[in-house]
Design an enzyme around this catalytic site. Structure first.
Site, short mmCIF file in Angstrom:
data_model
loop_
_atom_site.label_atom_id
_atom_site.label_comp_id
_atom_site.label_asym_id
_atom_site.label_seq_id
_atom_site.Cartn_x
_atom_site.Cartn_y
_atom_site.Cartn_z
N ASP A 108 -6.93 -3.34 -6.98
CA ASP A 108 -7.42 -3.86 -5.72
C ASP A 108 -7.72 -5.34 -5.88
OD1 ASP A 108 -8.35 -2.69 -2.95
OD2 ASP A 108 -9.74 -4.29 -3.47
N ARG A 129 -3.92 6.96 0.30
CA ARG A 129 -4.41 8.23 0.86
C ARG A 129 -3.43 9.01 1.73
NH1 ARG A 129 -9.71 5.33 2.88
NH2 ARG A 129 -7.99 3.91 3.24
N ARG A 167 -7.18 10.90 -7.00
CA ARG A 167 -8.43 10.22 -6.73
C ARG A 167 -9.62 11.15 -6.89
NH1 ARG A 167 -11.00 7.02 -1.74
NH2 ARG A 167 -12.99 7.41 -2.70
N ARG A 192 0.83 -1.22 0.00
CA ARG A 192 0.00 0.00 0.00
C ARG A 192 0.86 1.26 0.00
NH1 ARG A 192 -5.50 -1.33 1.44
NH2 ARG A 192 -6.02 0.84 1.74
N TYR A 235 -14.32 -11.88 1.69
CA TYR A 235 -15.07 -10.68 1.31
C TYR A 235 -16.34 -11.05 0.54
CZ TYR A 235 -11.20 -7.83 2.94
OH TYR A 235 -10.26 -7.24 3.74
O1 CP3 Z 1 -0.08 0.43 -3.19
C1 CP3 Z 1 -0.49 -0.73 -3.24
O2 CP3 Z 1 -0.22 -1.60 -2.38
C2 CP3 Z 1 -1.25 -1.19 -4.47
C3 CP3 Z 1 -2.66 -1.16 -4.43
C4 CP3 Z 1 -3.48 -2.00 -3.49
C5 CP3 Z 1 -4.70 -1.53 -2.94
N1 CP3 Z 1 -5.29 -2.56 -2.27
C6 CP3 Z 1 -5.21 -0.18 -3.13
C7 CP3 Z 1 -6.29 0.33 -2.26
C8 CP3 Z 1 -3.33 -3.34 -3.04
C9 CP3 Z 1 -2.19 -4.29 -3.28
C10 CP3 Z 1 -4.50 -3.66 -2.29
C11 CP3 Z 1 -4.74 -4.99 -1.71
C12 CP3 Z 1 -5.94 -5.22 -0.91
N2 CP3 Z 1 -7.18 -4.67 -1.07
C13 CP3 Z 1 -6.00 -6.18 0.13
C14 CP3 Z 1 -4.90 -7.10 0.56
C15 CP3 Z 1 -3.90 -6.42 1.42
C16 CP3 Z 1 -4.40 -6.07 2.79
O3 CP3 Z 1 -4.49 -4.84 3.05
O4 CP3 Z 1 -4.69 -6.97 3.59
C17 CP3 Z 1 -7.31 -6.14 0.65
C18 CP3 Z 1 -7.84 -6.97 1.79
C19 CP3 Z 1 -8.05 -5.19 -0.12
C20 CP3 Z 1 -9.48 -4.85 0.01
C21 CP3 Z 1 -9.68 -3.43 0.33
N3 CP3 Z 1 -9.44 -2.37 -0.53
C22 CP3 Z 1 -10.12 -2.89 1.55
C23 CP3 Z 1 -10.51 -3.69 2.79
C24 CP3 Z 1 -10.16 -1.50 1.41
C25 CP3 Z 1 -10.69 -0.50 2.39
C26 CP3 Z 1 -9.73 -0.19 3.46
C27 CP3 Z 1 -9.18 1.19 3.28
O5 CP3 Z 1 -8.00 1.39 3.57
O6 CP3 Z 1 -9.94 2.07 2.87
C28 CP3 Z 1 -9.67 -1.20 0.11
C29 CP3 Z 1 -9.51 0.14 -0.48
C30 CP3 Z 1 -8.20 0.48 -1.09
N4 CP3 Z 1 -7.40 -0.35 -1.80
C31 CP3 Z 1 -7.59 1.77 -1.06
C32 CP3 Z 1 -6.40 1.69 -1.79
C33 CP3 Z 1 -5.44 2.80 -2.10
C34 CP3 Z 1 -8.18 3.01 -0.39
C35 CP3 Z 1 -9.24 3.52 -1.29
C36 CP3 Z 1 -9.36 5.00 -1.28
O7 CP3 Z 1 -8.67 5.68 -2.05
O8 CP3 Z 1 -10.20 5.46 -0.49
#
Ligand code: CP3
Length: 348
Positions: A84, A38, A47, A34, A154
């Site tokens: 994602d 944000r 975004r 990640r 999920y």
């Molecule tokens: O920079 C990176 O790592 C690449 C992009 C990436 C994202 N999600 C972007 C993202 C990667 C590799 C993921 C993986 C992901 N997504 C996982 C596995 C890793 C982990 O964290 O356990 C999971 C479980 C998800 C599912 C997911 N996506 C959730 C639960 C959420 C909400 C939580 C949050 O932080 O808001 C997301 C949203 C998400 N995925 C964001 C980003 C940048 C935030 C979205 C936003 O811009 O508001």
């Protein structure tokens, strides 16, 4: 070894790939889970421009830009494709949405109706091509997918609540239906990873973020077996692809996961002692991790001391520096800059 030749020839001296081949590079390469997101003002601006989070994921130019932002700012050794894990259930026909300020929401699940439409994921692969073309040859593009168990969590729960009790009960009470879901996901994950490699990913990471919820018997069925199949089938279709397995929370099962899946690298969570992991897993597997994201967020002396401690353990072995889980959204970018400086200044 044929596999090693392919990678050293194709990706001239990428420290991330060399480390995944078991080499000890003079510098410890790093990237952060990640690393885009944000906590970066430039991400928040992008975004805003895209509309929603998923609009950003499906716009190749903007997704490529989000991927490259942290690479430019921190000079990381790898870019992780901005996307994602939930784009895969969406491409299989389940509804997925992200409400602002909340986690993901998924629509009703009909296992029999799930069918992967790879066409829907074309923008993701287009983004990968754009990123690969923009990166210097020394940097690795990492593709990724959620692992079947974590995706199923999920898909069945409909949201991310951290305990996934509905899913855990379903997997026990409705084992045959759950096995069908995991089989479909295993196939879809493999296809998704193959396409990312074809589009320029030099390595892929399999995120099994909720692996730690399962006792051993269920871990073997729903985490281990699918990972084994995915690694084997991926390597059949694109020989030599390095895979980083991240069974977060695997604890005492980490060594077995490393031995049985054939992963080239293993992502270690922050709760697992690194020295223990190395002792138990032998010298050839590349470990990746495992700075606590809270310590990165806090910064200061805690950060300095923990980074030094991890680097000391990593000294004589194949290692990729990373966090033990994703960057927290309140992390000051200056703390990541400090981390990058510490890592760049370190020589084995
Ligand atoms: O920079 C990176 O790592 C690449 C992009 C990436 C994202 N999600 C972007 C993202 C990667 C590799 C993921 C993986 C992901 N997504 C996982 C596995 C890793 C982990 O964290 O356990 C999971 C479980 C998800 C599912 C997911 N996506 C959730 C639960 C959420 C909400 C939580 C949050 O932080 O808001 C997301 C949203 C998400 N995925 C964001 C980003 C940048 C935030 C979205 C936003 O811009 O508001």
């Amino acid at each position: 070894m044929a596999l090693a030749i392919r990678h050293t020839a194709q990706h001239v001296s990428q420290d991330v790939l060399l480390s995944l081949e078991g080499m000890v590079t003079p510098k410890v390469p790093f990237w952060l889970m990640r690393q885009a997101g944000r906590y970066l003002p430039e991400y928040r601006a992008l975004r805003e421009k895209a509309g929603g989070f998923l609009d950003l994921c499906y716009n190749p130019e903007l997704a490529a830009e989000a991927t490259l932002q942290p690479v430019r700012r921190f000079d990381t050794d790898a870019a992780i494709l901005f996307s994602d894990i939930l784009v895969l259930p969406q491409a299989m026909g389940q509804e997925v949405s992200f409400a602002p300020g909340e986690g993901p929401r998924l629509g009703a699940l009909d296992i029999a109706q799930l069918e992967l439409n790879l066409e829907k994921l074309k923008p993701v692969y287009d983004a990968a091509r754009l990123v690969r073309a923009a990166l210097v040859p020394q940097k690795t593009l990492i593709g990724f997918s959620g692992a079947p168990w974590t995706l199923a969590c999920y898909m069945i729960e409909g949201e991310g609540n951290g305990s996934f009790e509905k899913t855990r009960l379903f997997a026990i009470r409705n084992e045959a239906a759950f096995a069908r879901l995991i089989d479909k996901l295993t196939e879809a994950v493999t296809a998704h990873l193959v396409e990312q490699v074809k589009a320029g990913a030099g390595a892929v990471q399999l995120f099994d973020s909720w692996a730690g919820l399962l006792p051993k018997t269920l871990f073997m069925k729903w985490v281990m077996e699918p990972a084994k199949k995915i690694v084997a089938e991926l390597r059949k279709q694109v020989p030599g692809t390095p895979v980083i397995g991240f069974p977060r929370g695997a604890g005492a099962l980490y060594p077995l996961y490393a031995a049985e899946t054939g992963c080239s690298g293993i992502g270690i969570d922050s709760q697992t002692p690194l020295a223990w992991a190395r002792r138990e897993m032998g010298a050839d597997v590349c470990l990746q991790g495992n700075l606590d994201p809270a310590i990165l967020c806090a910064g200061g002396t805690a950060l300095e001391m923990e980074v030094a401690r991890i680097l000391d353990i990593a000294r004589g072995q194949p290692f990729i520096f990373n966090l033990g889980h994703g960057v927290w959204k309140d992390t000051p970018p200056e703390h990541v800059e400090r981390l990058a400086l510490l890592l760049r200044g370190f020589r084995r």
